[in-house]
Design an enzyme around this catalytic site. Structure first.
Site, PDB file in Angstrom:
ATOM      1  N   ASP A  11      79.004 -63.819 -28.321  1.00  0.00           N
ATOM      2  CA  ASP A  11      77.936 -64.807 -28.348  1.00  0.00           C
ATOM      3  C   ASP A  11      77.477 -65.110 -29.767  1.00  0.00           C
ATOM      4  O   ASP A  11      77.739 -64.357 -30.705  1.00  0.00           O
ATOM      5  CB  ASP A  11      76.738 -64.310 -27.533  1.00  0.00           C
ATOM      6  CG  ASP A  11      76.844 -64.667 -26.061  1.00  0.00           C
ATOM      7  OD1 ASP A  11      77.761 -65.426 -25.703  1.00  0.00           O
ATOM      8  OD2 ASP A  11      76.005 -64.182 -25.277  1.00  0.00           O
ATOM      9  N   LYS A  59      76.309 -69.578 -27.225  1.00  0.00           N
ATOM     10  CA  LYS A  59      75.481 -70.760 -26.969  1.00  0.00           C
ATOM     11  C   LYS A  59      74.242 -70.667 -27.840  1.00  0.00           C
ATOM     12  O   LYS A  59      73.628 -69.617 -27.962  1.00  0.00           O
ATOM     13  CB  LYS A  59      75.056 -70.826 -25.500  1.00  0.00           C
ATOM     14  CG  LYS A  59      76.201 -70.874 -24.527  1.00  0.00           C
ATOM     15  CD  LYS A  59      75.654 -70.912 -23.112  1.00  0.00           C
ATOM     16  CE  LYS A  59      76.773 -70.818 -22.103  1.00  0.00           C
ATOM     17  NZ  LYS A  59      77.423 -69.512 -22.155  1.00  0.00           N
ATOM     18  N   MET A 118      62.774 -66.736 -26.268  1.00  0.00           N
ATOM     19  CA  MET A 118      63.122 -68.153 -26.470  1.00  0.00           C
ATOM     20  C   MET A 118      61.944 -69.083 -26.211  1.00  0.00           C
ATOM     21  O   MET A 118      62.082 -70.120 -25.579  1.00  0.00           O
ATOM     22  CB  MET A 118      64.309 -68.542 -25.573  1.00  0.00           C
ATOM     23  CG  MET A 118      65.540 -67.701 -25.818  1.00  0.00           C
ATOM     24  SD  MET A 118      66.860 -68.010 -24.615  1.00  0.00           S
ATOM     25  CE  MET A 118      66.199 -67.208 -23.150  1.00  0.00           C
TER      26      MET A 118
END
Length: 255
Positions: free
Chosen positions: A40, A62, A177
């Site tokens: 990742d 991502k 996030m």
């Protein structure tokens, strides 16, 4: 697809929050013996350096707004690589099963008849506050913690967050996030009854040498973010325990 025709096994390995010292011993051994590693975006360079030099390394990460591969493509890639390789590692930041979509990848691999094993990693929601000197629980401040994603993008992966229930249900809130939607999140928490004086800490690049912190209250944090240009990737910690940061912070806590 018949499992007996498949050579390999897929391992979902949690890379931890960034500090290579927080990678598990089992995870390190698998990286050193891997034939293929699909990693990742948020896996730190020192951990990538642990990968077997002969292994095929594939970036499948991502980041907000920039998807190098779809989730379906990543799962299909793991299935294909397991046909010809004994040790296929899916290396994910933090813990694969904590906001890492690891459950979806495991489902897809198992449906294809391939053996899979999950190696947990230390999630940033626990490690990053610790490196900032913030205890998530404390007898005088908090007996409960809620971990929640602040990433409100539309799609089948995310149900809408019930910020009202979260505000009332836990003394400490850890938001993954959450920077891009921070204004909305703060508004919802205040509407649900959280005091404007509630302490909040934003911690970016936690557990790495680049770690930065921004501490304020629900009343001040949006202005502070605008004034400083504080950006993702960052974690938010909300609650009275944030006020303990300076009392507990020691030089050896930082990465």
């Amino acid at each position: 697809m018949n499992q007996s025709h498949c050579l390999g096994k897929v391992y979902l390995v949690g890379a931890g929050p960034g500090d290579p010292g927080l990678l598990t011993l089992k995870g390190k051994v698998l990286l050193e013996h891997a034939d293929v590693v699909v990693y990742d975006a948020l896996v730190s360079p020192p951990i990538l350096e642990m990968i077997n030099p002969q292994a095929e390394k594939i970036h499948g990460g991502k980041r907000r707004g920039r998807h190098s591969m779809t989730q379906e493509e990543i799962t299909q890639l793991l299935i294909e690589k397991a046909q010809d390789n004994a040790v296929v590692v899916r290396l994910k930041g933090g813990d694969p099963f904590v906001f890492g979509r690891g459950g979806e990848e495991v489902e897809g691999v198992i449906e294809a008849g391939i053996e899979v094993e999950v190696i947990p990693g230390i999630t940033s929601g626990v490690a990053v506050p610790a490196y900032a000197g913030i205890p998530l629980t404390h007898r005088n401040y908090s007996s409960s913690v809620t971990f929640v994603t602040g990433h409100e993008s539309a799609g089948k992966y995310r149900p809408q967050v019930d910020w009202n229930a979260i505000a009332k249900g836990s003394e400490t809130i850890v938001i993954y996030m959450g920077i891009h939607n921070l204004t909305y999140i703060v508004e919802q928490l205040v509407l649900a009854g959280r005091s404007l004086e509630t302490p909040i800490a934003l911690i970016r690049w936690g557990t790495t040498p680049q770690q930065e912190e921004l501490v304020g209250t629900l009343a001040t944090i949006i202005r502070q973010v605008e004034e400083t240009g504080f950006e993702a990737p960052a974690l938010a910690v909300i609650g009275g325990v944030v006020g303990l940061q300076y009392a507990l912070s020691q030089p050896n806590i930082k990465a």
